[in-house]
Write a protein that holds these residues in place. Structure first.
Motif, PDB file in Angstrom:
ATOM      1  N   ALA A  17       1.832  -0.720  10.326  1.00  0.00           N
ATOM      2  CA  ALA A  17       0.463  -0.197  10.262  1.00  0.00           C
ATOM      3  C   ALA A  17       0.249   0.920  11.274  1.00  0.00           C
ATOM      4  CB  ALA A  17      -0.536  -1.326  10.503  1.00  0.00           C
ATOM      5  N   SER A  18       0.813   0.761  12.467  1.00  0.00           N
ATOM      6  CA  SER A  18       0.690   1.786  13.498  1.00  0.00           C
ATOM      7  C   SER A  18       1.427   3.062  13.090  1.00  0.00           C
ATOM      8  CB  SER A  18       1.251   1.253  14.828  1.00  0.00           C
ATOM      9  OG  SER A  18       1.287   2.265  15.805  1.00  0.00           O
ATOM     10  N   LEU A  19       2.631   2.882  12.568  1.00  0.00           N
ATOM     11  CA  LEU A  19       3.422   4.020  12.091  1.00  0.00           C
ATOM     12  C   LEU A  19       2.673   4.764  10.989  1.00  0.00           C
ATOM     13  CD1 LEU A  19       6.270   5.483  11.865  1.00  0.00           C
ATOM     14  CD2 LEU A  19       6.776   3.805  10.094  1.00  0.00           C
ATOM     15  N   TYR A  20       2.147   4.021  10.048  1.00  0.00           N
ATOM     16  CA  TYR A  20       1.467   4.620   8.893  1.00  0.00           C
ATOM     17  C   TYR A  20       0.199   5.360   9.314  1.00  0.00           C
ATOM     18  CZ  TYR A  20      -0.059   4.972   4.012  1.00  0.00           C
ATOM     19  OH  TYR A  20      -0.435   5.431   2.767  1.00  0.00           O
ATOM     20  N   ASP A  21      -0.551   4.766  10.220  1.00  0.00           N
ATOM     21  CA  ASP A  21      -1.776   5.415  10.708  1.00  0.00           C
ATOM     22  C   ASP A  21      -1.457   6.750  11.372  1.00  0.00           C
ATOM     23  OD1 ASP A  21      -3.396   3.417   9.780  1.00  0.00           O
ATOM     24  OD2 ASP A  21      -3.606   2.393  11.719  1.00  0.00           O
ATOM     25  N   THR A 213      12.292  -4.944   8.357  1.00  0.00           N
ATOM     26  CA  THR A 213      11.040  -5.523   8.865  1.00  0.00           C
ATOM     27  C   THR A 213       9.846  -4.764   8.305  1.00  0.00           C
ATOM     28  OG1 THR A 213      12.086  -6.297  10.908  1.00  0.00           O
ATOM     29  CG2 THR A 213       9.696  -6.015  10.945  1.00  0.00           C
ATOM     30  N   TRP A 214       9.897  -3.430   8.357  1.00  0.00           N
ATOM     31  CA  TRP A 214       8.818  -2.616   7.804  1.00  0.00           C
ATOM     32  C   TRP A 214       8.672  -2.829   6.302  1.00  0.00           C
ATOM     33  CZ3 TRP A 214      10.907   2.213  10.744  1.00  0.00           C
ATOM     34  CH2 TRP A 214      10.371   2.231  12.044  1.00  0.00           C
ATOM     35  N   GLN A 215       9.785  -3.026   5.634  1.00  0.00           N
ATOM     36  CA  GLN A 215       9.733  -3.234   4.184  1.00  0.00           C
ATOM     37  C   GLN A 215       8.984  -4.521   3.849  1.00  0.00           C
ATOM     38  OE1 GLN A 215      13.536  -3.716   2.017  1.00  0.00           O
ATOM     39  NE2 GLN A 215      12.785  -2.121   0.633  1.00  0.00           N
ATOM     40  N   LYS A 216       9.223  -5.568   4.646  1.00  0.00           N
ATOM     41  CA  LYS A 216       8.505  -6.822   4.437  1.00  0.00           C
ATOM     42  C   LYS A 216       7.015  -6.657   4.719  1.00  0.00           C
ATOM     43  CE  LYS A 216      12.436  -9.836   5.508  1.00  0.00           C
ATOM     44  NZ  LYS A 216      13.009 -10.806   6.483  1.00  0.00           N
ATOM     45  N   GLU A 217       6.683  -5.851   5.715  1.00  0.00           N
ATOM     46  CA  GLU A 217       5.284  -5.644   6.075  1.00  0.00           C
ATOM     47  C   GLU A 217       4.546  -4.783   5.053  1.00  0.00           C
ATOM     48  OE1 GLU A 217       5.067  -3.944   9.964  1.00  0.00           O
ATOM     49  OE2 GLU A 217       6.131  -5.581  10.930  1.00  0.00           O
ATOM     50  N   SER A 218       5.239  -3.839   4.460  1.00  0.00           N
ATOM     51  CA  SER A 218       4.578  -2.820   3.634  1.00  0.00           C
ATOM     52  C   SER A 218       4.800  -2.958   2.139  1.00  0.00           C
ATOM     53  CB  SER A 218       5.062  -1.430   4.061  1.00  0.00           C
ATOM     54  OG  SER A 218       6.445  -1.268   3.733  1.00  0.00           O
ATOM     55  N   GLY A 219       5.944  -3.538   1.743  1.00  0.00           N
ATOM     56  CA  GLY A 219       6.287  -3.593   0.327  1.00  0.00           C
ATOM     57  C   GLY A 219       6.811  -2.270  -0.205  1.00  0.00           C
ATOM     58  N   LEU A 222      12.896   1.573   0.908  1.00  0.00           N
ATOM     59  CA  LEU A 222      13.548   2.136   2.092  1.00  0.00           C
ATOM     60  C   LEU A 222      13.425   3.653   2.088  1.00  0.00           C
ATOM     61  CD1 LEU A 222      16.785  -0.054   2.167  1.00  0.00           C
ATOM     62  CD2 LEU A 222      14.740  -0.315   3.595  1.00  0.00           C
ATOM     63  N   GLN A 223      13.465   4.244   0.919  1.00  0.00           N
ATOM     64  CA  GLN A 223      13.326   5.699   0.811  1.00  0.00           C
ATOM     65  C   GLN A 223      11.968   6.160   1.321  1.00  0.00           C
ATOM     66  OE1 GLN A 223      14.759   7.561  -2.789  1.00  0.00           O
ATOM     67  NE2 GLN A 223      13.002   8.916  -2.907  1.00  0.00           N
ATOM     68  N   GLU A 224      10.906   5.489   0.892  1.00  0.00           N
ATOM     69  CA  GLU A 224       9.562   5.851   1.353  1.00  0.00           C
ATOM     70  C   GLU A 224       9.426   5.639   2.857  1.00  0.00           C
ATOM     71  OE1 GLU A 224       6.465   4.725  -2.079  1.00  0.00           O
ATOM     72  OE2 GLU A 224       7.940   3.156  -1.683  1.00  0.00           O
ATOM     73  N   LEU A 225       9.957   4.528   3.345  1.00  0.00           N
ATOM     74  CA  LEU A 225       9.862   4.228   4.772  1.00  0.00           C
ATOM     75  C   LEU A 225      10.611   5.263   5.607  1.00  0.00           C
ATOM     76  CD1 LEU A 225      10.320   0.370   4.565  1.00  0.00           C
ATOM     77  CD2 LEU A 225       8.243   1.562   5.301  1.00  0.00           C
ATOM     78  N   PHE A 231       8.088  11.759   8.952  1.00  0.00           N
ATOM     79  CA  PHE A 231       6.771  12.400   9.030  1.00  0.00           C
ATOM     80  C   PHE A 231       6.031  12.030  10.318  1.00  0.00           C
ATOM     81  CE2 PHE A 231       6.440  12.128   4.100  1.00  0.00           C
ATOM     82  CZ  PHE A 231       7.326  13.187   3.981  1.00  0.00           C
ATOM     83  N   SER A 232       6.419  10.921  10.935  1.00  0.00           N
ATOM     84  CA  SER A 232       5.670  10.405  12.072  1.00  0.00           C
ATOM     85  C   SER A 232       6.021  11.067  13.395  1.00  0.00           C
ATOM     86  CB  SER A 232       5.895   8.890  12.209  1.00  0.00           C
ATOM     87  OG  SER A 232       7.183   8.617  12.762  1.00  0.00           O
ATOM     88  N   CYS A 233       7.080  11.855  13.418  1.00  0.00           N
ATOM     89  CA  CYS A 233       7.509  12.445  14.690  1.00  0.00           C
ATOM     90  C   CYS A 233       8.081  13.830  14.449  1.00  0.00           C
ATOM     91  CB  CYS A 233       8.535  11.548  15.368  1.00  0.00           C
ATOM     92  SG  CYS A 233      10.046  11.299  14.416  1.00  0.00           S
ATOM     93  N   GLY A 234       8.414  14.520  15.497  1.00  0.00           N
ATOM     94  CA  GLY A 234       9.022  15.846  15.378  1.00  0.00           C
ATOM     95  C   GLY A 234       8.043  16.904  14.889  1.00  0.00           C
ATOM     96  N   ASP A 235       8.571  18.009  14.382  1.00  0.00           N
ATOM     97  CA  ASP A 235       7.741  19.100  13.884  1.00  0.00           C
ATOM     98  C   ASP A 235       6.942  18.634  12.657  1.00  0.00           C
ATOM     99  OD1 ASP A 235       8.673  20.889  15.795  1.00  0.00           O
ATOM    100  OD2 ASP A 235      10.415  21.421  14.581  1.00  0.00           O
TER     101      ASP A 235
END
Length: 241
Positions: A17-21, A213-219, A222-225, A231-235
């Motif tokens: 949830a934190s990553l996605y936000d 772990t993220w896959q279990k949390e989000s459904g 792996l490609q989307e994750l 998208f969450s870091c870098g440029d």
């Protein structure tokens, strides 16, 4: 087989949830994030991939490694012509002299060491299909909790399919996999989830288990994750005007 312990890794990993936000804030809206994400192929679609397409994609990624991808794409129709559409049976019948002649053909990228991988990877695919019926069936039946084991299989049994080459080929064909792009590696280092080489068994296990772990949390796949992590870091260029 399962590797590592996802529960141990999840204690240190950032909650999905934190990553996605954070990704939503960086991209401006959840609608934009969803627009940027791409889906892997279905199991049926993967099962329908012919053996020659696996060989073609492995070859394309081998030639793109360390080279200008655009040039490989431009020359790709000629690769298909020169190598019989990557028909496994025909490739395996190519004698050494003919293979060397093909490697000097100006219609393709003339790199004999990389050309030799075509026959070597055809041998790997032939060995797999004798045991499993098709390379696609083998891929589809690989244990879902050991993706890095599949990467390792390609590295050990194929030619020049280590590093990102094998995984990128799988992703292009629609097989669900995360990728160790520069941004993904940076994320895991910056969050203290790995140290040293991202390619060590310890690091790969930590990365894989975090994705599970993220896959279990989000459904999510792996490609989307994997895309969300990048998208969450870098440029912050992708999807931004």
């Amino acid at each position: 087989m399962s590797v590592g312990n996802a529960k141990d890794i999840s204690v240190k990993a950032e909650a999905f949830a934190s990553l996605y936000d954070r990704v939503i804030k960086r991209k401006g809206s959840e609608a934009m994030v969803k627009e940027l994400l791409s889906q892997p192929a279905s199991k049926k679609q993967v099962l329908d991939i012919p053996d020659d397409r696996f060989l073609a994609e492995f070859t394309k990624k081998v030639f793109q490694s360390g080279f200008v991808w655009r040039v490989v794409r431009q020359k790709w129709p000629d690769f298909e012509d020169v190598f019989f559409g990557f028909n496994i049976d025909k490739i395996l019948l190519i004698p050494d002299e003919m293979l060397e002649q093909k490697a000097s053909n100006p219609a393709i990228i003339r790199n004999f060491n990389k050309v030799k991988t075509i026959r070597e990877n055809a041998l790997m695919i032939e060995d797999v299909r004798r045991k499993h019926g098709s390379f696609a069936k083998f891929i589809s039946e690989w244990p879902k909790d050991d993706l890095i084991g599949l990467w390792d299989f390609l590295k050990k049994n194929g030619a020049r399919l280590g590093g990102n080459t094998g995984p990128y080929a799988l992703r292009t064909l629609g097989v669900d996999t995360f990728l160790l792009s520069r941004d993904v590696e940076a994320y895991f280092h910056e969050h203290g989830l790995i140290s040293g080489s991202a390619r060590s068994k310890r690091s790969l296990t930590a990365i894989q288990n975090t994705f599970f772990t993220w896959q279990k949390e989000s459904g999510l796949s792996l490609q989307e994750l994997s895309q969300l992590v990048s998208f969450s870091c870098g440029d912050n260029y992708v999807g931004m005007v």
